[in-house]
Write an enzyme that holds these catalytic residues in place. Structure first.
Site: not given
Ligand code: NAD
Ligand code: UDP
Length: 328
Positions: A37, A92, A146, A160, A187
Site C-alpha cells: 500500500g 500468512k 494467493y 467461525y 495488473r
Molecule cells: P492493494 O495491494 O492495493 O491493497 C492491499 C493492502 O493490504 C495494501 O495496502 C497492503 O500494504 C496491505 N497489507 C498486505 N498485507 C498486510 C498485512 N499482513 N498487514 C497489514 N496490511 C497488509 O490491493 P487491492 O486491490 O486494494 O486489494 C484489496 C483486497 O481485495 C485484497 O484482499 C485482494 O485480495 C482483494 N481483491 C482485490 C481485487 C481487485 O481487483 N482489486 C480482486 C479480487 C480481490
Molecule cells: N496481462 C497482460 N499484460 C500485462 C499484464 C497483464 O496481457 O502487462 C494479462 C494477464 O496475463 C491476464 C490479464 O491481463 O490474462 C489480467 O491480468 P491482471 O494481472 O490484471 O489480473 P488477473 O490475472 O489476476 O485477473
C-alpha cells in the site's frame, strides 16, 4: 457512532472503503503495514476526527481499544507481481491474518466481511462463474499462494460462522480498477496505462484471447457496502459481467490514450485463467445491486488519475519489478 476496522486501508480498495464509511458517518480505524500500500492513499484523511490509523501487520496479534461494530478484512497482496514476490506473506495474511481478525470480531461481537476473489475459481471450467462452482485451482502453481490463501480464508470464515455463530460476509471480488491503483503493480490496467504514458509498447501475455470483466471501483464499493449490511452469510460475486478479451482491451486503451503505441506479445504466465466473467444474479437478487458505471467512463477517470502523476512517479523505483515481470 458506529466503529469499523478496515484492514489494507492504505491499498487501492481499502482506501476507497475508508472514504465510503466516513461519508456514511462511521468512525473508521484503518490498519495497514504498507507492504503493497501507499501512505498517500490516506493523506487526505489526516486530521479527520472520524479517522484513525494503526500501522500493524495483521498476521501478528491485533489489539483494538473500545468497541467495534464491523470489520472489513482487505489486507492482502493482490497483484501477480506482489504475490509472486512475497508468497509467504500472501499465505500468512490470508490464513493467520484472517484468523486474528475473526478472533477480534468474536471478542468484539462485530460483524466481519472478508475480501475473497474470483481467483477461488482458478482457471474456471464453468463460465460465467456462479457462486456454487467449486473452482479449478492448481494448489502448487505460482498463483496457488494467493488462490489457496483466499480459499482457506473462506473456509475459516465459514467455520467461525458455523461454530461460533459469528456474523460473517464473504465477497468474491472480480477484477476491479480505478484511481489509486499502484501504477507498477503489474495488473493489466495500470500496466497498459503506464506503458502508454511512458511511450512503451503494450505487453500482452499470451495471444490476448483470454478474457476478463472489469468493474469500476465505485460500483465495487457499493456492492461491498450493501453486502456488509445484508443478512447473507455465503459468498457473493461482485463484479461487472461485461467481458472482453485482453487484445480488444489493449486496443481500447490505445484509442483512449491516443498514444498510438505498438502491441507486443509475451509468454502467458503459468495458470493464467483463460476466461473470467461473474454471474451476478445472486447480488442482483439479494442486494439489488448491479454495476452502473460504463467502462468508457471508468477508464477515462482512471487514465486521468495516472496522467496527473508526476514524471518521477511514472518512472519510480518499483518500475524495475514491473520490467522484470513483463520480460517473460
Ligand atoms: P492493494 O495491494 O492495493 O491493497 C492491499 C493492502 O493490504 C495494501 O495496502 C497492503 O500494504 C496491505 N497489507 C498486505 N498485507 C498486510 C498485512 N499482513 N498487514 C497489514 N496490511 C497488509 O490491493 P487491492 O486491490 O486494494 O486489494 C484489496 C483486497 O481485495 C485484497 O484482499 C485482494 O485480495 C482483494 N481483491 C482485490 C481485487 C481487485 O481487483 N482489486 C480482486 C479480487 C480481490
Ligand atoms: N496481462 C497482460 N499484460 C500485462 C499484464 C497483464 O496481457 O502487462 C494479462 C494477464 O496475463 C491476464 C490479464 O491481463 O490474462 C489480467 O491480468 P491482471 O494481472 O490484471 O489480473 P488477473 O490475472 O489476476 O485477473
Amino acid at each position: 457512532m458506529r466503529r469499523v476496522l478496515i484492514t489494507g486501508a492504505a491499498g487501492f480498495l481499502g482506501s476507497h472503503l475508508c472514504d465510503r464509511f466516513i461519508k456514511e458517518g462511521y468512525h473508521v480505524i484503518g490498519m495497514d503495514n504498507f507492504i503493497t500500500g501507499d501512505k498517500k492513499n490516506l493523506s487526505h484523511l489526516e486530521g479527520n476526527p472520524n479517522f484513525e490509523f494503526i500501522e500493524h501487520d495483521v498476521t501478528e496479534f491485533i489489539s483494538i481499544e473500545g468497541g467495534l461494530d464491523y470489520i472489513l478484512h482487505f489486507a492482502s497482496p493482490a497483484s501477480p507481481i506482489d504475490y509472486l514476490k512475497i508468497p509467504i506473506q500472501t499465505l500468512k495474511v490470508g490464513s493467520l491474518g484472517t484468523h486474528n481478525l475473526l478472533g477480534l470480531a468474536k471478542a468484539k461481537k462485530a460483524r466481519i466481511l472478508i475480501a475473497s476473489t474470483s481467483e477461488v475459481y482458478g482457471d474456471p471450467l464453468v463460465h460465467p462463474q456462479t457462486e456454487d462452482y467449486y473452482g479449478n485451482v492448481n494448489t502448487i502453481g505460482p498463483r496457488g499462494v494467493y488462490d489457496e490463501a483466499k480459499r482457506f480464508q473462506e473456509s475459516i470464515t465459514m467455520a467461525y460462522h458455523r461454530f461460533h455463530g459469528l456474523e460473517t460476509r464473504i465477497v468474491r471480488i472480480f477484477n476491479t480498477y480505478g484511481p489509486k491503483m499502484r501504477l507498477n503493480d503489474g495488473r493489466v490496467i495500470p500496466a497498459f496505462m503506464g506503458q502508454a504514458l511512458r511511450g512503451e509498447d503494450l505487453t500482452i501475455f499470451g495471444d490476448g484471447s483470454q478474457t476478463r470483466s472489469f468493474c469500476y471501483v465505485d460500483d465495487q464499493v457499493e456492492g461491498i457496502y450493501r453486502l456488509l449490511l445484508s443478512d447473507y452469510s455465503y459468498p457473493v460475486n461482485i463484479g461487472n459481467p461485461y467481458e472482453i478479451t485482453i487484445k480488444d482491451f489493449a486496443e481500447e486503451i490505445i484509442k483512449l490514450t491516443g498514444t498510438n503505441q505498438k502491441i507486443i506479445y509475451k509468454k502467458l504466465p503459468q495458470d493464467d485463467p483463460l476466461q473470467r466473467q461473474p454471474n451476478i444474479s445472486l447480488a442482483k437478487k439479494i442486494l439489488g445491486w448491479e454495476p452502473k458505471i460504463e467502462r468508457d467512463e471508468g477508464m477515462l477517470k482512471t487514465y486521468n488519475y495516472f496522467k496527473s502523476m508526476s514524471k518521477e512517479d511514472l518512472h519510480k523505483r518499483d518500475h524495475k519489478d514491473f520490467k522484470d515481470h513483463i520480460k517473460r
